[in-house]
Design a protein around this motif. Structure first.
Motif, short mmCIF file in Angstrom:
data_model
loop_
_atom_site.label_atom_id
_atom_site.label_comp_id
_atom_site.label_asym_id
_atom_site.label_seq_id
_atom_site.Cartn_x
_atom_site.Cartn_y
_atom_site.Cartn_z
N SER A 291 0.69 -1.34 0.05
CA SER A 291 0.01 -0.14 0.03
C SER A 291 0.79 1.29 0.11
O SER A 291 0.50 2.27 -0.58
CB SER A 291 -0.86 0.00 1.20
OG SER A 291 -0.14 0.26 2.49
N MET A 292 2.07 1.16 0.66
CA MET A 292 2.75 2.21 0.95
C MET A 292 3.41 2.65 -0.27
O MET A 292 3.50 3.80 -0.89
CB MET A 292 3.75 2.30 2.06
CG MET A 292 3.15 2.34 3.51
SD MET A 292 2.17 3.73 3.39
CE MET A 292 3.12 5.16 3.68
N VAL A 293 3.96 1.53 -1.11
CA VAL A 293 4.57 1.58 -2.35
C VAL A 293 3.74 2.13 -3.48
O VAL A 293 4.12 3.31 -4.22
CB VAL A 293 5.04 0.21 -2.83
CG1 VAL A 293 5.51 0.13 -4.51
CG2 VAL A 293 6.11 -0.21 -2.15
N PHE A 294 2.24 1.88 -3.45
CA PHE A 294 1.49 2.21 -4.38
C PHE A 294 1.26 3.88 -4.06
O PHE A 294 1.06 4.72 -4.84
CB PHE A 294 0.12 1.61 -4.38
CG PHE A 294 0.00 0.38 -5.24
CD1 PHE A 294 0.33 0.44 -6.54
CD2 PHE A 294 -0.16 -0.88 -4.41
CE1 PHE A 294 0.46 -0.73 -7.24
CE2 PHE A 294 -0.11 -2.18 -5.02
CZ PHE A 294 0.08 -1.99 -6.67
N VAL A 295 1.07 4.41 -2.79
CA VAL A 295 1.10 5.48 -2.48
C VAL A 295 2.24 6.43 -2.96
O VAL A 295 2.11 7.50 -3.60
CB VAL A 295 0.87 5.88 -0.95
CG1 VAL A 295 0.96 7.03 -0.66
CG2 VAL A 295 -0.40 5.20 -0.39
#
Length: 582
Positions: A291-295
């Motif tokens: 999720s943080m990578v996508f953000v």
């Protein structure tokens, strides 16, 4: 867009490939440890087999050591690849900007280009590093942990599938809202940087007019705009941590409860339950990392688009396939020239210009503000291209010449006199890097700059501040003229470049031109008729057209505009914009 950036990986391809490979190796080693731990508990501790504990424990230590080394190598190569990409991006962008024509540069603000070279590139660097490391590690960890968990107990592992599905949907909703605000935030950096640049470059004016409070308020407003957008984005992201913790602890409770029942029923061992709990953390933390990578990727997409805009911008002016490198002489001819700054403009800046200037002539150019004097001379060195007609230099169309060769022979002293930080010698050698001290001094003598340089304590080694802020306007103009003379051009253009010097110095500069560089064609834009009346011929510009072209005496007899301005200036000291009778 992505392909444009990936082309800049260049010599860091090896590091970019090695990083995900090391991350996968680290994940594989980590996934082995819970599986081996179950074997130690079930086959070693419960069975009382100390040799099995030593044997499997040694394998666990080796796996942990390999995982540690793989993680360190992945971090090192990831940092090298991302920093290298950022370096290449900045170099390529900067070099590409140098190829822009004035028309290309006009599309971007200075602050916008600075933001792209700094903040935007940093965002891409961080996103690239996370993509190489976390975007490889998280899916690999998730997949391996799921496989190992199902291998241990497929029925109990179904809890993970339900948790992953629910958590994935909720995280996707959070990200979609957060990334929308991040994409709005980065363009706001342009406004903030523009505010800083404008304030710092004009700090003397700010202080002279006591506008510090207003400038502070303007910067505060730009900064608060960024703050508000980031706060909205972060307010969405704060739900990540509690949501993740709730899911993790819920899974632990469910697996512990169901697992305890299965242990009692002898369908699950204690070691297997411990491994499943370990894999639970791996699975859910991998989802969190994803999720943080996508953000981060979503945050960087706006930066990627802005960088790609610059890299994909094609210069309006390009060298011909077979350029001419030799400019024969300084003759200039305009044939039915039209020019507009925008191709789709309905009203051209220059209209139907026809002029013929002989090599070595001194040509004066006068006209009111906005009469397109500067636009006219900018076309000679192809700072802009004509939209209609053609311009010949040395008997050839300027589009046939190699641009570097042409601009080396057409030296322009622009209206905005710019000096760079460094010594006076350093600034002069912008005109000719190989110029000797004697050549520099001779050029300064021709430009009447030696008069004030010799009075300085350090002479030609005097340090010039950025922009020439520690010298007067007239001194700056004379240094710029000397710099242009060092190029030994066939055409010299002075765009209102003696406006800040006194009339006596102006006259000495023009006299030096006649005596020292008689074969150079000289075009002198001026507001004072006294600066051009001794020219061989004078162009009178009016509303983008050539209103008259002739000698001083001819224009006095035949041109009403020139005559009125001459009388106005000789009587009252007015300039070209103050016509008689106004």
């Amino acid at each position: 867009m992505i392909q444009t950036l990936l082309r800049e990986v260049k010599e860091y391809k090896g590091a970019s490939i090695a990083t995900p490979l090391f991350m996968i190796l680290e994940v594989l080693m980590e996934m082995m440890i819970p599986f081996l731990m179950a074997s130690i508990i079930d086959d070693g501790v419960n069975a009382g087999d100390i040799n099995h504990i030593y044997k499997v424990g040694g394998v666990m230590v080796a796996a942990a050591a390999i995982g540690l080394l793989a993680g360190m190598a992945g971090g090192r190569y990831g940092a090298k690849a991302s920093a290298g990409l950022a370096k290449n991006l900045r170099e390529t962008m900067f070099n590409h900007i140098q190829t822009f024509s004035f028309a290309n540069i006009d599309k971007y603000s200075t602050a916008g280009l600075v933001t792209r070279l700094t903040t935007d590139v940093t965002n891409v660097q961080n996103a690239y590093q996370m993509t190489l490391r976390m975007f490889t590690r998280a899916p690999a960890s998730l997949l391996c942990a799921m496989v190992m968990a199902f291998r241990i107990n497929a029925k109990l592992s179904c809890v993970y599938l339900i948790a992953v599905a629910i958590l994935g949907v909720l995280l996707a909703l959070i990200m979609s809202h957060a990334t929308k605000y991040f994409q709005q935030a980065f363009p706001k950096y342009d406004d903030m940087n523009a505010s800083v640049q404008e304030n710092v470059s004009a700090i003397r004016v700010v202080k002279a007019y006591v506008r510090e409070e207003q400038e502070t308020a303007k910067f505060k407003k730009a900064s608060e705009n960024i703050y508000r957008i980031f706060m909205k984005a972060e307010c969405n992201l704060v739900y990540n941590a509690p949501l993740m913790q709730f899911t993790v602890y819920s899974c632990i409770l469910l697996i512990s409860w169901i697992g305890a029942k299965m242990i009692v029923a002898s369908t699950l061992t204690t070691g297997e339950l411990m491994s499943l709990l370990a894999y639970c953390m791996n699975i859910l933390m991998s989802l969190m990392m994803l999720s943080m990578v996508f953000v981060m990727i979503s945050m960087s997409m706006a930066s990627i688009r802005r960088i790609s805009e610059v890299l994909n911008e094609s210069s309006d002016i390009e060298n011909p396939a077979e350029p001419v490198f030799e400019v024969p002489d300084g003759s200039i001819e305009f044939r039915n020239v039209d020019f507009a700054y925008r191709r789709d403009s309905e009203s051209p800046v220059l209209k139907d210009i026809n002029l013929k200037i002989h090599s070595g002539e001194v040509i004066g150019i006068i006209g009111g503000t906005g009469s397109a004097k500067t636009s006219l001379v900018n076309l000679i060195s192809r700072l802009y291209d004509v939209t209609g007609g053609e311009i010949l230099v040395g008997g050839r169309n300027v589009k046939e010449y190699d641009m570097e060769a042409l601009r080396n022979q057409v030296s322009v002293v622009l209206q905005n006199n710019v000096l760079f930080s460094g010594s006076i010698f350093d600034n002069l050698r912008w005109g000719n890097q190989r110029a000797t001290e004697e050549e520099c001094k001779r050029a300064c003598c021709q430009a009447c700059a030696d008069e004030f340089i010799l009075r300085l304590p350090e002479g030609y080694e005097t340090h010039i501040e950025q922009g020439g802020s520690n010298v007067s306007g007239g001194q700056r103009q004379r240094l710029c003229i000397a710099r242009a003379l060092l190029k030994e051009p066939k055409i010299l253009i002075l765009d209102d470049s003696t406006s800040a010097v006194d009339t006596a110095t102006d006259a000495r500069i023009r006299k030096a031109f006649r005596e020292e560089i008689p074969n150079t064609t000289k075009l002198i834009i001026a507001q004072r008729i006294g600066s051009v009346k001794d020219a061989d011929r004078i162009i009178v510009m009016e509303d983008g057209r050539v209103d008259a072209f002739g000698t001083h005496d001819e224009l006095l007899r035949e041109n009403a505009i020139y005559r009125e301005v001459y009388e106005s200036q000789t009587k009252g000291g007015g300039d070209f914009d103050e016509k008689a009778g106004d």
